[in-house]
Design a protein around this motif. Structure first.
Motif, mmCIF file in Angstrom:
data_model
loop_
_atom_site.group_PDB
_atom_site.id
_atom_site.type_symbol
_atom_site.label_atom_id
_atom_site.label_comp_id
_atom_site.label_asym_id
_atom_site.label_seq_id
_atom_site.Cartn_x
_atom_site.Cartn_y
_atom_site.Cartn_z
ATOM 1 N N GLY A 157 -8.080 -39.874 -24.844
ATOM 2 C CA GLY A 157 -7.773 -39.764 -23.424
ATOM 3 C C GLY A 157 -6.539 -40.543 -23.015
ATOM 4 N N GLY A 177 -8.828 -40.756 -18.479
ATOM 5 C CA GLY A 177 -9.597 -39.650 -19.015
ATOM 6 C C GLY A 177 -8.797 -38.412 -19.347
ATOM 7 N N MET A 191 -12.330 -38.829 -21.183
ATOM 8 C CA MET A 191 -12.663 -40.183 -20.764
ATOM 9 C C MET A 191 -13.459 -40.966 -21.811
ATOM 10 S SD MET A 191 -14.143 -41.351 -17.086
ATOM 11 C CE MET A 191 -12.557 -40.964 -16.309
ATOM 12 N N ASN A 207 -16.571 -35.996 -19.780
ATOM 13 C CA ASN A 207 -15.596 -36.064 -18.688
ATOM 14 C C ASN A 207 -16.261 -35.842 -17.342
ATOM 15 O OD1 ASN A 207 -12.790 -36.286 -20.023
ATOM 16 N ND2 ASN A 207 -13.803 -34.710 -21.234
#
Length: 451
Positions: A157, A177, A191, A207
């Motif tokens: 991320g 994220g 994330m 996420n």
């Protein structure tokens, strides 16, 4: 007469010897079925892509064939190099042949993931142009850049912040994220990414389930049902099985700092307090008041907890992990245990010995049992372009060497950087200096620390 008999005897001996030699020439030498397979390095375990060497000891004139797990290895030499990407146990066999006879010998070896043992440096990346990434340093000092990308073809991320390894899984949390870096041509996985800790192959990514989080920075894991996440609001428990996120009541003000895990509990800094979180609870178990600003919370090798606090004086304390009582507190007479601007603890420990640098280039050592503190080195005297220390130092739990991440500066200067390794067993020595691998390093993580 005697001389003549001697001459006849000698002639007869020569004739017999000649006949005997002629007969031996027609008889093939005996071939021995004794075949020995020798593991040259005496290692039965090996990482992916690493090499083991085997050689065979057999009768002179033998021919050889090698196989791995019953498949011909297409090698006819007396020496065999074994390299594999396939995890698990493998059978190496050599067959030796001669005079129409053959014999064989086997050896068992186990291949483990390339990333099972070693050191990771997690890169935040330049948030506007690149996502998070991983640098891996093997025990022999071989560096693998972009290790996660090489395993998956996708990035971590945006603005990777922290990682934790538990039960052969690596958990990586990223601040932004799924928001992809503008300049990146690769998809990022979001994330919270979960990967196999040996191979870095992605197993899961979360996420939407974490949409309530605001700038998450740290992760600690008790089990799959209790993944503790920290963001600007406090601490959360994320259950990866049910995909539910639960705020832990009373945890507001949890600091942007690495959390420690011991005795199936999470210990997190929060101002002048150390929060304690237990599994399957949505409320803090305890809030230990240290009466000063906490700059580091680190697990000790005996399971207890090291806590550093800044103030007048600064202190390093040892806390009982069972009842949270103070075991002992030492005042620090030199250097700084500050965590600085970063997100890693102001202290790092191996056994009874702790190191700190106040997020600067001057490294100090404190031996807790005797209460002594001494200056070790100013990294600037040994490391080129050590302009900014980016997150704090970390001591290797096995070798005792101290790792330091520095960059030349911000802007384009961050491309000039070092992962520096210091040996303090005698006179300070720069034992390794890995140049230009980091991209705003979020921290240094040793796989051995998670055992």
């Amino acid at each position: 007469m005697l001389k003549k008999r001697s001459g006849l005897a000698l002639g007869a001996f020569i004739a017999v010897a000649a006949v005997s030699c002629s007969k031996n020439d027609d008889v093939a030498p005996v071939w021995s079925p004794d075949v020995q397979l020798i593991n040259v390095l005496s290692q039965n375990n090996v990482a992916q892509e690493d090499t083991l060497f085997f050689k065979v000891k057999a009768a002179t004139g033998s021919t050889f064939s090698w196989s791995v797990d019953g498949k011909d290895a297409a090698v006819a030499d007396s020496v065999f190099k074994f390299v594999s990407n396939e995890l698990g146990e493998h059978t190496i066999r050599v067959a030796a042949s001669g005079n129409g006879q053959s014999a064989s010998s086997d050896a068992k070896v186990t291949v483990y993931g390339k990333y099972k043992f070693g050191t990771f440096v997690l890169n935040e990346g330049n948030m506007t142009s690149e996502n998070g990434s991983l640098v891996f340093i093997s025990p022999s000092g071989v560096v693998t850049e972009n290790a996660y990308f090489k395993a998956n073809g996708t990035d971590l991320g945006n603005v990777a912040q922290d990682l934790y390894i538990h039960n052969n899984k690596m958990y990586v949390i990223s601040q932004n994220g799924k928001t992809n870096a503008v300049g990146s041509s690769f998809t990022n996985d979001g994330m919270l990414v979960v990967a196999n800790a040996e191979t870095l192959k992605k197993e899961a990514a979360y996420n939407d389930e974490l949409a309530a989080l605001r700038w998450p920075t740290h992760v600690a894991v008790l089990n799959e049902e209790n993944v503790i996440l920290r963001d600007n609001n406090g601490l959360y428990n994320f259950n990866t099985l049910t995909k539910t996120l639960t705020f832990i009541k009373g945890s507001r003000s949890a600091a942007k700092m690495t959390m420690a895990v011991s005795n199936n509990k999470v210990f997190a800094a929060a101002g002048s307090k150390v929060y304690v979180v237990e599994p399957n609870k949505d409320t803090l178990t305890y809030a230990l008041d240290m009466k000063a600003s906490v700059s580091g919370v680190v697990k000790a090798n005996d399971g207890n907890i090291w806590v550093s606090t800044t103030g007048s004086p600064s202190k390093i304390s040892k806390i009982n992990y069972r009842d949270y009582s103070l075991i002992k507190a030492n005042e620090i007479s030199a250097g700084s245990v500050s965590a600085g601007f970063g997100a890693t603890p102001g202290i790092t420990a191996k056994g009874d010995t702790l190191y700190f640098s106040g997020a600067g280039t001057k490294i100090y050592r404190h031996v807790f049992s005797v209460g002594t503190t001494e200056f070790m080195v100013d990294a600037k005297t040994m490391v080129e372009n050590a302009g900014v220390v980016y997150n704090n130092i970390a001591v290797h739990p096995l070798t005792g060497e101290v790792y330091l991440n520095t960059i030349k500066g911000y802007g384009p200067a961050y491309l000039f950087n070092s992962i520096s390794v210091f040996n303090f067993s005698g006179k300070p020595v720069l034992s390794n200096n890995y140049k230009d691998y980091t991209k705003f390093p979020a921290g240094i993580f040793f796989t051995y620390s998670f055992n």
